[in-house]
Design an enzyme around this catalytic site. Sequence first.
Site, PDB file in Angstrom:
ATOM      1  N   HIS A 359      43.074  45.813 103.920  1.00 16.26           N
ATOM      2  CA  HIS A 359      43.654  45.194 105.110  1.00 16.26           C
ATOM      3  C   HIS A 359      42.935  45.633 106.364  1.00 16.26           C
ATOM      4  O   HIS A 359      42.697  44.841 107.278  1.00 16.26           O
ATOM      5  CB  HIS A 359      45.136  45.564 105.202  1.00 16.26           C
ATOM      6  CG  HIS A 359      45.967  44.802 104.227  1.00 16.26           C
ATOM      7  ND1 HIS A 359      47.235  45.172 103.895  1.00 16.26           N
ATOM      8  CD2 HIS A 359      45.702  43.695 103.511  1.00 16.26           C
ATOM      9  CE1 HIS A 359      47.734  44.316 103.029  1.00 16.26           C
ATOM     10  NE2 HIS A 359      46.809  43.422 102.772  1.00 16.26           N
ATOM     11  N   ARG A 465      36.423  30.238 103.316  1.00 17.51           N
ATOM     12  CA  ARG A 465      36.930  31.042 102.184  1.00 17.51           C
ATOM     13  C   ARG A 465      38.445  31.121 102.293  1.00 17.51           C
ATOM     14  O   ARG A 465      38.973  31.934 103.050  1.00 17.51           O
ATOM     15  CB  ARG A 465      36.333  32.444 102.230  1.00 17.51           C
ATOM     16  CG  ARG A 465      34.835  32.517 101.974  1.00 17.51           C
ATOM     17  CD  ARG A 465      34.354  33.966 102.115  1.00 17.51           C
ATOM     18  NE  ARG A 465      33.058  34.192 101.521  1.00 17.51           N
ATOM     19  CZ  ARG A 465      31.932  34.369 102.230  1.00 17.51           C
ATOM     20  NH1 ARG A 465      31.954  34.308 103.539  1.00 17.51           N
ATOM     21  NH2 ARG A 465      30.789  34.602 101.604  1.00 17.51           N
ATOM     22  N   ARG A 501      36.791  25.871 100.293  1.00 16.70           N
ATOM     23  CA  ARG A 501      36.676  26.289  98.902  1.00 16.70           C
ATOM     24  C   ARG A 501      38.065  26.586  98.362  1.00 16.70           C
ATOM     25  O   ARG A 501      38.865  27.238  99.046  1.00 16.70           O
ATOM     26  CB  ARG A 501      35.803  27.541  98.829  1.00 16.70           C
ATOM     27  CG  ARG A 501      35.520  27.973  97.417  1.00 16.70           C
ATOM     28  CD  ARG A 501      34.447  29.026  97.393  1.00 16.70           C
ATOM     29  NE  ARG A 501      34.940  30.278  97.926  1.00 16.70           N
ATOM     30  CZ  ARG A 501      34.168  31.344  98.076  1.00 16.70           C
ATOM     31  NH1 ARG A 501      32.875  31.290  97.768  1.00 16.70           N
ATOM     32  NH2 ARG A 501      34.650  32.461  98.561  1.00 16.70           N
ATOM     33  N   GLU A 599      26.660  29.513  91.550  1.00 15.46           N
ATOM     34  CA  GLU A 599      26.616  30.967  91.713  1.00 15.46           C
ATOM     35  C   GLU A 599      26.710  31.696  90.373  1.00 15.46           C
ATOM     36  O   GLU A 599      26.436  32.878  90.293  1.00 15.46           O
ATOM     37  CB  GLU A 599      27.712  31.441  92.674  1.00 15.46           C
ATOM     38  CG  GLU A 599      29.110  30.941  92.347  1.00 15.46           C
ATOM     39  CD  GLU A 599      30.141  31.336  93.396  1.00 15.46           C
ATOM     40  OE1 GLU A 599      29.840  32.157  94.268  1.00 15.46           O
ATOM     41  OE2 GLU A 599      31.271  30.825  93.316  1.00 15.46           O
ATOM     42  N   ASN A 622      25.028  34.973  96.933  1.00 18.60           N
ATOM     43  CA  ASN A 622      25.533  36.345  96.770  1.00 18.60           C
ATOM     44  C   ASN A 622      25.895  36.604  95.306  1.00 18.60           C
ATOM     45  O   ASN A 622      25.420  37.563  94.686  1.00 18.60           O
ATOM     46  CB  ASN A 622      26.778  36.578  97.630  1.00 18.60           C
ATOM     47  CG  ASN A 622      26.565  36.180  99.074  1.00 18.60           C
ATOM     48  OD1 ASN A 622      25.433  36.111  99.531  1.00 18.60           O
ATOM     49  ND2 ASN A 622      27.633  35.914  99.782  1.00 18.60           N
ATOM     50  N   ASP A 623      26.746  35.742  94.777  1.00 18.35           N
ATOM     51  CA  ASP A 623      27.111  35.938  93.373  1.00 18.35           C
ATOM     52  C   ASP A 623      25.950  35.587  92.454  1.00 18.35           C
ATOM     53  O   ASP A 623      25.766  36.223  91.411  1.00 18.35           O
ATOM     54  CB  ASP A 623      28.350  35.107  93.009  1.00 18.35           C
ATOM     55  CG  ASP A 623      29.628  35.848  93.351  1.00 18.35           C
ATOM     56  OD1 ASP A 623      29.716  37.033  92.996  1.00 18.35           O
ATOM     57  OD2 ASP A 623      30.509  35.265  93.993  1.00 18.35           O
ATOM     58  N   ARG A 633      27.423  43.529  93.650  1.00 16.84           N
ATOM     59  CA  ARG A 633      27.019  43.374  95.052  1.00 16.84           C
ATOM     60  C   ARG A 633      27.731  44.329  95.988  1.00 16.84           C
ATOM     61  O   ARG A 633      27.333  44.492  97.140  1.00 16.84           O
ATOM     62  CB  ARG A 633      27.261  41.921  95.494  1.00 16.84           C
ATOM     63  CG  ARG A 633      28.705  41.508  95.462  1.00 16.84           C
ATOM     64  CD  ARG A 633      28.859  40.009  95.526  1.00 16.84           C
ATOM     65  NE  ARG A 633      29.371  39.560  96.813  1.00 16.84           N
ATOM     66  CZ  ARG A 633      29.878  38.353  97.028  1.00 16.84           C
ATOM     67  NH1 ARG A 633      29.923  37.456  96.053  1.00 16.84           N
ATOM     68  NH2 ARG A 633      30.315  38.008  98.196  1.00 16.84           N
ATOM     69  N   CYS A 670      25.181  28.608 100.957  1.00 11.69           N
ATOM     70  CA  CYS A 670      26.201  29.239 101.794  1.00 11.69           C
ATOM     71  C   CYS A 670      26.306  30.738 101.559  1.00 11.69           C
ATOM     72  O   CYS A 670      27.159  31.399 102.132  1.00 11.69           O
ATOM     73  CB  CYS A 670      27.562  28.572 101.588  1.00 11.69           C
ATOM     74  SG  CYS A 670      28.196  28.758  99.918  1.00 11.69           S
TER      75      CYS A 670
HETATM   76  C1  PEP Z   1      28.396  33.577  97.267  1.00  8.58           C
HETATM   77  O1  PEP Z   1      28.706  34.085  96.192  1.00  8.58           O
HETATM   78  O2  PEP Z   1      27.209  33.480  97.661  1.00  8.58           O
HETATM   79  C2  PEP Z   1      29.423  33.052  98.174  1.00  8.58           C
HETATM   80  C3  PEP Z   1      29.096  32.407  99.259  1.00  8.58           C
HETATM   81  O3  PEP Z   1      30.716  33.288  97.845  1.00  8.58           O
HETATM   82  P1  PEP Z   1      31.469  34.673  98.119  1.00  8.58           P
HETATM   83  O4  PEP Z   1      30.527  35.531  98.926  1.00  8.58           O
HETATM   84  O5  PEP Z   1      32.712  34.364  98.861  1.00  8.58           O
HETATM   85  O6  PEP Z   1      31.719  35.171  96.760  1.00  8.58           O
HETATM   86 MG    MG Z   2      30.709  33.778  95.399  1.00  3.68          MG
END
Ligand code: PEP
Ligand code: MG
Length: 768
Positions: A359, A465, A501, A599, A622-623, A633, A670
Site C-alpha cells: 500500500h 492497469r 486491460r 507477454e 516486461n513479462d 523481474r 506497452c
Molecule cells: C508487461 O508485462 O510488459 C506489462 C506491460 O504488463 P505488467 O507490467 O503490468 O505486467
Molecule cells: Mg505483464
Amino acid sequence: MELILELPRIIQTAAETQNPAAQVRLIVDSIQREMNVDVCSLYLAGDDNDMVLVASHGLGDRAIGRTRLRASEGLIGLVARSRHPVNLVDPAQHPEFRFFEGIGEEDFRSFGAAPLVRGGDIVGVLAVQCREPRPLSSEEEAFLVTLAAQLALVVANWSDWQTAGDAAPPVVIRGVAGAPGVGIGIVRRCDDVDLFAVVDGACADTEAAVAEWHELLRAVQAEVSDEKDMLGEYLSGEVAAIFDAYQMLLADPSLVSGVEREIAGGRDLPSALKSVVQHFADLFMAMDDPYLRTRHEDIRHLGNRLYSAWRGERDAAPVDIEGEPLVLVGNQVGVSDIASLPRERLAGLVSLEGSIMSHASILASALGIPAVLGIGHSRPINQGERIIVDANAGQVLVNASAAVEQEYLRLASEEHALRGRLAHLRDKPAVMRDGERVNLLVNSGLLADLSPGLDAGAEGIGLYRTEIPFMVRAGFPSEEEQLHLYRNVIDAYRGKPVYMRVLDVGGDKPLPYFPIREENPALGWRGIRFCLDNSSLLMTQVRAMLRADAGGDCLRILLPMVSATGELVRFGGILDDAVQQLRAEGLNVTRPPVGAMVEVPAAISQLALWRAHIDFISIGSNDLSQYLLAVDRNNPRVAGAYDHLNPAVVREVQRIAESAGALELPVSVCGEMSSDPAAVVLLLGMGIRTLSMNAARLPRIKWLVCRLDADLAKDRLQAALAAADSTQIRRGLQTFLEEIGYPGAESNPQDNVGQIKEDSTTSTPRAS
Ligand code: PEP
Ligand code: MG
C-alpha cells in the site's frame, strides 16, 4: 542444540552490526563458541585479491590486518582459488601450507575452511582450527560452508573495514524501484515503536483495561480518518480506499474481541495487543504466500500504530514543519506514516521489507514520492542520517560523498530544465523525418496519474492497469464502483483511445482479500486464466468498461497473459454476452476492439492462429523478458540478468513485429521498452509505430522519434542484431543517442564522481 539452528541468529546479529570491525569480531566469536573450536578466523579479499586476516578468535591480535596471503599462498589461498572447502588433519603436512611467524598457527592440528562467494566473486575465507587432530564432522563442515555462503551476503568489504573509523563508509543498497525519481533527505524512521518487544505484564483492573482498549481503537480510527482527510487534495478515490481497508482491520471483530479475551485472561493492554497481533502476523507468515504479505504488513503496522497511540507518542513528536526534507524509512512504511507528514516535506520513502505492490508503494506513486522497496536488513539505516533515494535505479545511497549528492542535485535540476525545453513538443505530433507518424500513449493505473499523461501530450492510454484499484480495496469493487472509475479515465481522455486491460492479478500482484496459494505463482493462476475461471468477476468488469464507454468509441480491451486460443474464444463469448445484456438493458454499447498482450513466449508462434479472434496486439516486454530469460523481474538478486535488450528479447520482439505485419495485425509495445530510448530506436527499426510508456518519458521519446527516420532506425536494428550480447547492444545504442544529442542521456551520478561501494549484499528478494 543442532549447530544449524544457530545459523540464523549469527547471520542476523552480523547483519545488524553496522561497524565492520565489530561485525567481523562478533562473527568469529560466535562461531568459535558454537562450534567449540580453538580458533575461528575471517579473511577478506583486499587489493589484488590478497586475503587479509580481519578478525580472529584464537590467533594473536597482532596478526589482524597484517596477515596477508596472496591468492596463490597457503591453505587460505587454496580455498579462495579452488572455491572449495578444505577439512584437514595436520595441515602443516599439506604441500600448500604456509607458515606465518608469530601467530601461533603451529599449535593447531586440524584445519577447516570455506570460501565466501558473492555475485560469483570470492570475497573472503572463513577458517576454523583445533588443537586436537580431529577433522570436522560432516555436520560441522556443512555448518561452516552454509555459514560462509550466508555471511558473504552480509559481511562488509575489506575496503569498508579499513576505512571504518567513526564515519561509516558510503554504501549503495539495492532494492526494487517503486515510484520513480530521486529524493535526498534526512532519515525519519517510522518503526521505532516495537509492539513485539513489549514485556508481558499483568492486568489489575480488567474492566478498565477493556474500556481503555475501546477508547484506543476509537482514537486511532479517528486519527486514520483525519489522515485520509489531510491527504484529501492529493488522493484519488482508489487510493483513499487504502485508508478504508485500515479502518476495516481496526473494526475487525477478531481483533477487537481477541484483545478483550486476552485482557480477561489477565494480560495488560499492551501485552494483550501484542499477543493478538502476533497471532495474526504469525498466521500470515506461516502460510508463506506472497499475497498475504501485504496483509501481514498492514497488521504489524497497525499493531505498532495502536501501541504508539497507547503510549501517546504520535502527538508527542510533531513534525518540524520548517526543517529539511525527510525520507521515511521503516521495515514496512505504513500508509499512515506517509499521511502524517506534509507532502512537501517528504523527499522519499524506503521500505526494508515492502514490495512495489504494498500500500505504501501505491500511495507513494500516487503522490509522486520516489520510493525504493525491499532493500533488506544488511545495512542499518539510522534516524537522522542523510540519504539519497534513487528510485530511478532502485537504490539507496547512505553516506554518499558531497560530490555524489551534488551530482544528483545537478541531474535533478537538468531534468527540470529539460522538461521546460521540451514543453513546446507537447501539442506537436510525433512524426519521423521521413514523415512516418508514431503514436505515443501512456501507461496508467490510478486516477491520480491521469494528468501527467495529458500534460505530456499523450494521444491516449496505451495500457490502463485495472488491477491497482482492485488491490487497494478491501474486497472486489462493485460494477458501479468500477463504472465510476473507468468513466473518469475515459472522460479525462475524451475522444482518445483507452486500452483497458482486464484484471491482471496473481503472480506478483496479490489481492489481499482473495488468497491464492501456489508453489510457483509466476506460472500459476494469473491474468486471463484467473479472469476466465472467475467469469462472474470478469463479466462485472467487462460490463463496467462497456458502460463507461457507452455511446463512445474510445474503449479497447486488452487481455493479459494469454497463452492459448481457447482463452480468446472464451473471452469473446463473455464479451458478446455482456454487449447483449447491456443492449437489452437499453444501453447504446458496441463491441470494442479486443487485443492480446504478447507477454507469454507461447503467444509468439500462435499469432496466426489468434488472428481471427483479435483486433490488435500489445507487446508486454516486461513479462516477455521475464519469461524468455527466466528471470524474476522483481528480484534484485538477479536484476543484472533482466534486460529487455538481451539479444533473445530483441529477436523475439522483432519476430512478433514481423508476424503482426504479415497478418495485418496492429501492434504496440506497452512494456518498459517503450520508455527506454535505446529500445525505442530498435522498435522503430522493426516498424512498430505505437508505443505506450510512462508519462515522464514521453517528451524525450517524442524528441527522439522526430530525429529518426525509418532507414536510420533499421540500420541501428541491424547493428544490434549483429552485436554479441546486451552490453554491446546497449553500448552501441548509447553512443548513437549521444551522437544525435538525445537530451539527458540517463547517466548514473556515481559514474561521474568515481567509486562508491556497491552493496550487493542486499539482494533481498522482494518480500511481497
Ligand atoms: C508487461 O508485462 O510488459 C506489462 C506491460 O504488463 P505488467 O507490467 O503490468 O505486467
Ligand atoms: Mg505483464
